[in-house]
Motif scaffolding. Structure first.
Motif, short mmCIF file in Angstrom:
data_model
loop_
_atom_site.label_atom_id
_atom_site.label_comp_id
_atom_site.label_asym_id
_atom_site.label_seq_id
_atom_site.Cartn_x
_atom_site.Cartn_y
_atom_site.Cartn_z
N ALA A 17 95.25 -104.81 -9.79
CA ALA A 17 95.71 -103.49 -10.19
C ALA A 17 94.67 -102.72 -10.99
CB ALA A 17 96.99 -103.60 -10.99
N ALA A 18 93.97 -103.40 -11.83
CA ALA A 18 93.00 -102.74 -12.70
C ALA A 18 91.66 -103.47 -12.60
CB ALA A 18 93.49 -102.76 -14.15
N SER A 19 90.60 -102.73 -12.88
CA SER A 19 89.31 -103.38 -12.88
C SER A 19 89.21 -104.30 -14.09
CB SER A 19 88.19 -102.34 -12.91
OG SER A 19 88.06 -101.79 -14.21
N LEU A 20 88.25 -105.19 -14.06
CA LEU A 20 88.06 -106.11 -15.17
C LEU A 20 87.67 -105.36 -16.44
CD1 LEU A 20 86.23 -109.06 -13.40
CD2 LEU A 20 88.67 -108.75 -13.82
N TYR A 21 86.98 -104.25 -16.27
CA TYR A 21 86.63 -103.42 -17.42
C TYR A 21 87.88 -102.83 -18.07
CZ TYR A 21 81.87 -103.77 -15.64
OH TYR A 21 80.67 -104.25 -15.21
N GLU A 22 88.84 -102.42 -17.24
CA GLU A 22 90.09 -101.88 -17.76
C GLU A 22 90.92 -102.96 -18.44
OE1 GLU A 22 91.56 -100.23 -14.14
OE2 GLU A 22 90.60 -98.30 -14.46
N VAL A 23 90.86 -104.18 -17.93
CA VAL A 23 91.60 -105.29 -18.54
C VAL A 23 91.12 -105.50 -19.97
CG1 VAL A 23 91.97 -107.79 -18.47
CG2 VAL A 23 92.13 -106.46 -16.37
N HIS A 43 77.63 -107.67 -26.15
CA HIS A 43 78.28 -107.74 -27.46
C HIS A 43 79.63 -107.03 -27.43
CE1 HIS A 43 78.79 -107.94 -31.78
NE2 HIS A 43 78.96 -106.63 -31.81
N GLU A 44 79.70 -105.87 -26.79
CA GLU A 44 80.97 -105.13 -26.68
C GLU A 44 81.98 -105.91 -25.86
OE1 GLU A 44 79.58 -100.48 -26.88
OE2 GLU A 44 79.07 -101.64 -25.08
N ILE A 45 81.52 -106.57 -24.82
CA ILE A 45 82.42 -107.38 -23.99
C ILE A 45 83.00 -108.53 -24.81
CG2 ILE A 45 82.50 -108.96 -22.01
CD1 ILE A 45 80.32 -107.14 -20.72
N LYS A 46 82.14 -109.20 -25.56
CA LYS A 46 82.59 -110.33 -26.37
C LYS A 46 83.54 -109.88 -27.47
CE LYS A 46 80.64 -114.40 -28.60
NZ LYS A 46 79.39 -115.10 -28.92
N THR A 47 83.25 -108.76 -28.10
CA THR A 47 84.11 -108.23 -29.16
C THR A 47 85.49 -107.87 -28.61
OG1 THR A 47 82.18 -107.37 -30.34
CG2 THR A 47 84.32 -106.43 -30.92
N ALA A 65 89.77 -114.34 -17.51
CA ALA A 65 89.08 -114.20 -16.22
C ALA A 65 88.11 -113.01 -16.26
CB ALA A 65 90.08 -114.03 -15.09
N ALA A 66 88.55 -111.91 -16.86
CA ALA A 66 87.68 -110.74 -16.99
C ALA A 66 86.47 -111.06 -17.84
CB ALA A 66 88.46 -109.57 -17.59
N TYR A 67 86.68 -111.75 -18.93
CA TYR A 67 85.58 -112.10 -19.81
C TYR A 67 84.61 -113.07 -19.13
CZ TYR A 67 82.86 -114.13 -23.57
OH TYR A 67 81.82 -114.57 -24.35
N SER A 68 85.13 -114.05 -18.45
CA SER A 68 84.24 -115.03 -17.82
C SER A 68 83.38 -114.40 -16.72
CB SER A 68 85.03 -116.22 -17.27
OG SER A 68 85.84 -115.83 -16.19
N THR A 69 83.90 -113.39 -16.06
CA THR A 69 83.12 -112.69 -15.04
C THR A 69 82.12 -111.74 -15.67
OG1 THR A 69 84.91 -112.83 -13.43
CG2 THR A 69 83.24 -111.15 -13.05
N LEU A 70 82.56 -110.93 -16.61
CA LEU A 70 81.70 -109.89 -17.17
C LEU A 70 80.67 -110.44 -18.16
CD1 LEU A 70 84.27 -107.01 -17.70
CD2 LEU A 70 82.71 -107.38 -15.78
#
Length: 105
Positions: free
Chosen positions: A4-10, A20-24, A55-60
């Motif tokens: 439904a949503a992109s991993l960035y939206e998740v 760093h922003e992804i991890k935060t 899952a979003a974090y592990s990919t991004l």
């Protein structure tokens, strides 16, 4: 790729986010949705959300996986956009026109 949503939206971040922003963002969401932290009434829903977040974090967070994901996301959005444009163009003025009357003789 998320359905439904992109991993960035998740994760609630921009597509241009740094590592760093992804991890935060992941840590903030993990603290809110981890099944060990939420109340018993919300455990099922929270577990599903936590799985999506992880899952979003592990990919991004992996540069190679992120590059592949971004390529797939771009292709998906491009194909969706082009199919929408074709559908709009084919329906534009189709009521009063037909192929035979549009020809210049």
């Amino acid at each position: 790729m998320a359905s439904a949503a992109s991993l960035y939206e998740v994760l609630g971040i921009a597509a241009s986010a740094s590592r760093h922003e992804i991890k935060t963002a992941y840590r903030k969401l993990a603290k809110s949705f981890h099944p060990d932290v939420v109340s018993i009434n919300q455990k099922g829903m929270s577990a599903n959300e936590f799985i999506k977040i992880h899952a979003a974090y592990s990919t991004l967070s992996d540069p190679n996986k992120r590059a592949n994901y971004d390529t797939d996301l771009f292709k998906h959005r491009l194909s969706f956009k082009s199919s929408s444009m074709v559908a709009a163009a084919s329906s534009f003025g189709s009521r009063n026109r037909n192929w035979e009357t549009d020809q210049c003789w």
